[in-house]
Write an enzyme that holds these catalytic residues in place. Structure first.
Site, short mmCIF file in Angstrom:
data_model
loop_
_atom_site.label_atom_id
_atom_site.label_comp_id
_atom_site.label_asym_id
_atom_site.label_seq_id
_atom_site.Cartn_x
_atom_site.Cartn_y
_atom_site.Cartn_z
N LYS A 116 0.81 -1.21 0.00
CA LYS A 116 0.00 0.00 0.00
C LYS A 116 0.85 1.27 0.00
O LYS A 116 0.50 2.26 -0.64
CB LYS A 116 -0.96 -0.02 1.19
CG LYS A 116 -2.11 -1.01 1.03
CD LYS A 116 -3.23 -0.68 2.00
CE LYS A 116 -4.50 -1.43 1.81
NZ LYS A 116 -4.60 -2.82 1.64
N GLU A 200 -3.32 7.57 7.24
CA GLU A 200 -3.92 8.52 6.31
C GLU A 200 -5.19 9.08 6.93
O GLU A 200 -5.68 8.59 7.94
CB GLU A 200 -4.20 7.86 4.94
CG GLU A 200 -5.17 6.72 4.99
CD GLU A 200 -5.29 5.98 3.65
OE1 GLU A 200 -4.34 6.00 2.84
OE2 GLU A 200 -6.35 5.37 3.43
N GLU A 288 -6.23 1.55 -3.20
CA GLU A 288 -5.27 0.50 -3.53
C GLU A 288 -5.66 -0.07 -4.89
O GLU A 288 -6.76 0.17 -5.39
CB GLU A 288 -5.29 -0.62 -2.49
CG GLU A 288 -6.62 -1.35 -2.41
CD GLU A 288 -6.52 -2.70 -1.70
OE1 GLU A 288 -5.41 -3.21 -1.53
OE2 GLU A 288 -7.58 -3.24 -1.34
N ASN A 290 -6.03 -3.72 -6.85
CA ASN A 290 -6.01 -5.17 -6.74
C ASN A 290 -5.66 -5.74 -8.10
O ASN A 290 -6.38 -5.54 -9.08
CB ASN A 290 -7.37 -5.70 -6.26
CG ASN A 290 -7.63 -5.31 -4.81
OD1 ASN A 290 -6.71 -5.25 -4.01
ND2 ASN A 290 -8.88 -5.02 -4.48
N PHE A 348 -23.24 -12.86 13.07
CA PHE A 348 -22.56 -13.28 11.85
C PHE A 348 -21.49 -14.34 12.08
O PHE A 348 -20.47 -14.37 11.41
CB PHE A 348 -21.98 -12.07 11.11
CG PHE A 348 -23.04 -11.10 10.67
CD1 PHE A 348 -23.67 -11.26 9.45
CD2 PHE A 348 -23.44 -10.07 11.49
CE1 PHE A 348 -24.67 -10.39 9.05
CE2 PHE A 348 -24.44 -9.19 11.10
CZ PHE A 348 -25.05 -9.35 9.88
P1 ADP Z 1 -8.01 -3.96 1.90
O1 ADP Z 1 -6.72 -4.24 1.22
O2 ADP Z 1 -8.11 -4.64 3.20
O3 ADP Z 1 -9.16 -4.16 0.98
P2 ADP Z 1 -8.48 -1.10 1.57
O4 ADP Z 1 -7.44 -0.04 1.64
O5 ADP Z 1 -9.00 -1.41 0.22
O6 ADP Z 1 -7.92 -2.40 2.27
O7 ADP Z 1 -9.68 -0.66 2.52
C1 ADP Z 1 -10.77 -1.51 2.75
C2 ADP Z 1 -11.97 -0.69 3.21
O8 ADP Z 1 -11.66 0.11 4.36
C3 ADP Z 1 -12.46 0.30 2.20
O9 ADP Z 1 -13.35 -0.29 1.30
C4 ADP Z 1 -13.13 1.34 3.07
O10 ADP Z 1 -14.39 0.88 3.47
C5 ADP Z 1 -12.27 1.38 4.29
N1 ADP Z 1 -11.23 2.43 4.22
C6 ADP Z 1 -9.95 2.28 3.83
N2 ADP Z 1 -9.26 3.43 3.89
C7 ADP Z 1 -10.11 4.37 4.33
C8 ADP Z 1 -10.01 5.78 4.63
N3 ADP Z 1 -8.87 6.45 4.47
N4 ADP Z 1 -11.11 6.41 5.06
C9 ADP Z 1 -12.26 5.75 5.24
N5 ADP Z 1 -12.43 4.45 5.01
C10 ADP Z 1 -11.37 3.74 4.55
P1 ADP Z 2 -10.76 -6.63 -1.38
O1 ADP Z 2 -9.46 -7.37 -1.40
O2 ADP Z 2 -10.59 -5.22 -1.76
O3 ADP Z 2 -11.56 -6.81 -0.14
P2 ADP Z 2 -12.57 -8.55 -2.66
O4 ADP Z 2 -13.81 -8.31 -1.92
O5 ADP Z 2 -12.66 -8.82 -4.10
O6 ADP Z 2 -11.62 -7.27 -2.57
O7 ADP Z 2 -11.81 -9.77 -2.02
C1 ADP Z 2 -11.81 -10.07 -0.68
C2 ADP Z 2 -10.50 -10.68 -0.23
O8 ADP Z 2 -10.77 -11.87 0.49
C3 ADP Z 2 -9.60 -11.04 -1.38
O9 ADP Z 2 -8.51 -10.16 -1.41
C4 ADP Z 2 -9.11 -12.41 -1.08
O10 ADP Z 2 -7.76 -12.37 -0.65
C5 ADP Z 2 -9.94 -12.90 0.06
N1 ADP Z 2 -10.78 -14.04 -0.38
C6 ADP Z 2 -12.08 -14.00 -0.68
N2 ADP Z 2 -12.53 -15.20 -1.04
C7 ADP Z 2 -11.48 -16.04 -0.99
C8 ADP Z 2 -11.28 -17.42 -1.27
N3 ADP Z 2 -12.25 -18.21 -1.70
N4 ADP Z 2 -10.08 -17.94 -1.09
C9 ADP Z 2 -9.08 -17.17 -0.66
N5 ADP Z 2 -9.19 -15.88 -0.40
C10 ADP Z 2 -10.37 -15.29 -0.56
MG MG Z 3 -9.55 -3.17 -0.77
#
Ligand code: ADP
Ligand code: ADP
Ligand code: MG
Length: 661
Positions: A116, A200, A288, A290, A348
């Site tokens: 990141k 941040e 970020e 992906n 949950f």
């Molecule tokens: P991950 O790699 O775990 O997906 P992200 O950086 O994509 O991490 O953040 C996941 C979620 O956390 C985002 O979808 C958002 O809901 C929340 N989030 C991340 N950064 C911020 C921020 N600076 N302010 C508010 N919410 C955030």
């Molecule tokens: P983000 O990474 O921003 O949250 P996604 O919602 O697409 O985006 O993915 C959720 C995360 O959970 C993925 O980054 C992945 O690493 C993990 N994940 C979800 N489903 C699986 C699975 N079936 N096997 C392994 N990892 C998973």
């Molecule tokens: Mg994310």
């Protein structure tokens, strides 16, 4: 084009990739762990290779096993799906060394975007707006506070190697900042083996909106519109949709162009997603990237008409994109709901077990079900508890929502707990329906968790009419079966009483063509259906409108599920109903004073003592259910009266663990 590819994943995404490969005439190889011998992806693939024991660290995450499976089967390319090895640069590199294509981006892009801090710096250089903050590693809690004060509270502390919502904390003041720093650091170390964190600005009322990009190996890069993924629970997506109800054409284009600029900066090839956080004024900031296929990619497929997996395979095989940005047209609306094996009524908690009954809704032009399970199969403790993704499409957002509601009504799952009630409740929530969502919506709207009262049925008359139909059909059939003498046919009465939720509702039922007319409170409900006894789904029409209700017969009553709510109904003759009213009500025991075991498992820890005052949210006990630790927390403030179980005890579901005063 490749002749054979290997899918280095499991579950719905492995099945999803196999489907497209098949369509393209490419042979497929599945890999599987010992827990997945009978899994759907194994059955669907042309060949399958066992790669190790159930834990992912000994199977799906072992690169050498996958490489060996490629060598043994002659697979020319590997699709990694999402999760697992999909974002491991080393995996991509190892494949390249063996001359096997990685169906994804190149090593450099994965490396640059995998971290990141690095990706944020890169984004800034590429002219992409990033969340204000500090993009260096934070040394200690003291430095964290200094920087937080500079940025201004609230701030978010994040693990640089983070993913899947892990390793982040929001802080509103110095204390929370110190605490958040420690927690993020610890979580990052244990989850990712890398404890670097950064800080941040925390964007308030944030929306998560992401852009799908697609590039080829000739430098062509396009964006395929956005997905709104703001409905999240604990930073994990629950509902996604495309397009976003919040974006206007100008913002969409600006975000799309920035996403492409970033992708270009790392020579991005394949499908990828640039995630942004958007504030209430439509300012957007890069979060970020992906570098893989995203769980929620089907909503984009619906509105663009593209098959993203096919595009990824074509790009990996060296084909140029066959269209340009101008050719990309977004049409209609799509929504995805993630159906998880988790119990929304029990905070949950993940559920595992056999799918005793599994009947997904029928797929059509407007309903798509991506799944990796089947009836009789198992939801295992070793992997992600996702049962399926349900995706619906409509010309408008309202139509897509309506299709989703109908599809959720049809989704019949028994044997493991599932979150369908919760998904159905979200679909009718006014904030969702009017598009006023943010990543905090679920936490704000269900501050004390999700309860049956959060999914009330808005039309009890519908349930009453259907219950009357079910019972009358049952009685009519019974009357036909019991060998009848001419002139002595047993007749079924037309007057009945429906008992539901402690109330009784008198109804009059007249047979009609294809069903019954049910009179209730001066209204006539025309219920039509060819439903037969024993069918779990009651499908038919009510006053001409299609309805689908899940029906379970239980001893003396019917249990109905519809629109996320559940109702137990009894239908009896007025005389019996009158007597029933005189029966002493056997009140269910009040269990609110007890902490009950939500699942069968091993009690590993009791965190409280007799006489102790506990606050809502405080840890009470830990249960290990087949290697997963589940922390049970207090629902409300209370005082511990008795402790009814001891660590080491094997607990049954609903067994009492603690009694409160
Ligand atoms: P991950 O790699 O775990 O997906 P992200 O950086 O994509 O991490 O953040 C996941 C979620 O956390 C985002 O979808 C958002 O809901 C929340 N989030 C991340 N950064 C911020 C921020 N600076 N302010 C508010 N919410 C955030
Ligand atoms: P983000 O990474 O921003 O949250 P996604 O919602 O697409 O985006 O993915 C959720 C995360 O959970 C993925 O980054 C992945 O690493 C993990 N994940 C979800 N489903 C699986 C699975 N079936 N096997 C392994 N990892 C998973
Ligand atoms: Mg994310």
């Amino acid at each position: 084009m490749f002749k054979k590819i290997l899918i280095a994943n499991r579950g719905e995404i492995a099945c999803r990739v196999i489907k497209t490969a098949r369509k393209m005439g490419i042979k497929t190889v599945a890999v599987y762990s010992e827990a997945d011998r009978d899994a759907l992806h194994v059955e669907m693939a042309d060949e399958a290779v066992l790669i190790g024991p159930p834990p992912t660290a000994q199977s799906y995450l072992v690169m050498e096993r996958i490489l060996q499976a490629c060598r043994d089967t002659g697979a020319e390319a590997v699709h990694p799906g999402y999760g697992f090895l999909s974002e491991r640069a080393a995996f991509c590199e190892a494949l390249e060394k063996e001359g096997i294509a990685f169906i994804g981006p190149k090593v450099r892009a994965i490396e640059a975007m995998g971290d990141k801090i690095t990706s944020k710096k890169l984004a800034k250089e590429a002219g992409v707006t990033t969340v204000p903050g500090y993009t260096e590693v934070i040394k200690d809690a003291k430095e964290a506070v200094e920087i937080a004060l500079e940025i201004g509270y609230p701030v978010m502390i994040k693990a640089s190697a983070g993913g899947g919502g892990k390793g982040m904390r929001v802080a509103w003041n110095d204390n929370e900042c110190r605490d958040g720093f420690e927690r993020s650091t610890n979580e990052a170390r244990s989850s990712f083996g890398d404890d670097r964190v950064f800080i941040e600005k925390y964007i308030e009322e944030p929306r998560h909106i992401e852009i799908q990009v697609l590039g080829d190996s000739y430098g062509n890069i396009v964006y395929l519109g956005e997905r709104e993924c703001s409905l999240q629970r604990r930073h994990q997506k629950v509902i996604e949709e495309a397009p976003s109800p919040f974006l206007d054409e100008i913002t969409r284009r600006a975000m799309g162009e920035q996403a492409v600029a970033l992708a270009r900066a790392v020579d991005y090839q394949s499908a990828g997603t640039v995630e942004f956080i958007v504030d209430s004024k439509r300012n957007f900031y890069f979060l970020e990237m992906n570098t893989r296929l995203q769980v929620e990619h089907p909503v984009t497929e619906y509105i663009t008409g593209l098959d993203l997996v096919e595009q990824m395979i074509r790009v990996a095989a060296g084909e140029p994109l066959s269209f340009t940005q101008d050719d990309v047209k977004l049409k209609g609306w799509a929504i995805e709901a993630r159906v998880y094996a988790e119990d929304p009524f029990r905070n949950f908690l993940p559920s595992i077990g056999r799918l005793v009954k599994y009947m997904p809704p029928k797929e059509s032009e407007v309903v798509r079900v991506d799944t990796g399970v089947y009836e009789g199969g198992e939801v295992s403790m070793y992997y992600d508890p996702m049962i399926a993704k349900l995706i619906t499409y409509g010309a408008t957002r309202d139509r897509a929502i309506a299709h989703m509601r109908d599809a959720l009504n049809e989704f019949f799952i028994r044997g493991v707990a599932h979150n369908i009630s919760f998904l159905a409740a979200l679909m009718v929530h006014t904030r969702f329906m009017t598009g006023r969502i943010s990543t905090n919506m679920i936490a704000e709207e269900y501050p004390h968790g999700f309860h049956a009262a959060d999914a009330p049925h808005d039309d009890p008359a519908l349930l009453i009419a259907v219950a009357a139909f079910l019972h009358r059909r049952y009685m009519d059939r019974a009357a036909q079966i019991s060998g009848q003498l001419l002139g002595h046919e047993s007749t079924v009465s037309n007057d009945w009483v429906v008992l539901m939720g402690g109330q009784s509702y008198p109804v009059h039922i007249d047979p009609a063509e294809g069903g019954y007319d049910v009179d209730y409170m001066g209204e006539t409900y025309q219920v039509r259906s060819d439903w037969q006894f024993g069918q779990p789904l009651f499908k038919g029409t009510l006053n001409g409108t299609d309805i689908c209700i899940q029906v379970e017969r239980r001893d003396l009553h019917y249990r109905l599920f519809h629109w996320g709510s559940q109702a137990d109904v009894m239908v009896m003759s007025p005389r019996v109903a009158g007597l029933q009213a005189l029966m002493p009500e056997k009140a269910p025991p009040d269990m609110s004073k007890y902490l009950l075991s939500p699942m069968p498992g091993l009690l590993t820890k009791i965190a409280v003592q007799i006489g102790q005052e506990v606050k809502a949210g405080e840890e009470l006990a830990v249960i290990e259910a087949m290697k997963m630790e589940n922390v049970l927390r207090a629902d409300q403030d209370a005082r511990v009266a008795k402790i009814l179980a001891a660590p080491g005890d094997s607990l049954a579901v609903d067994q009492s663990i603690i009694e409160f005063e």
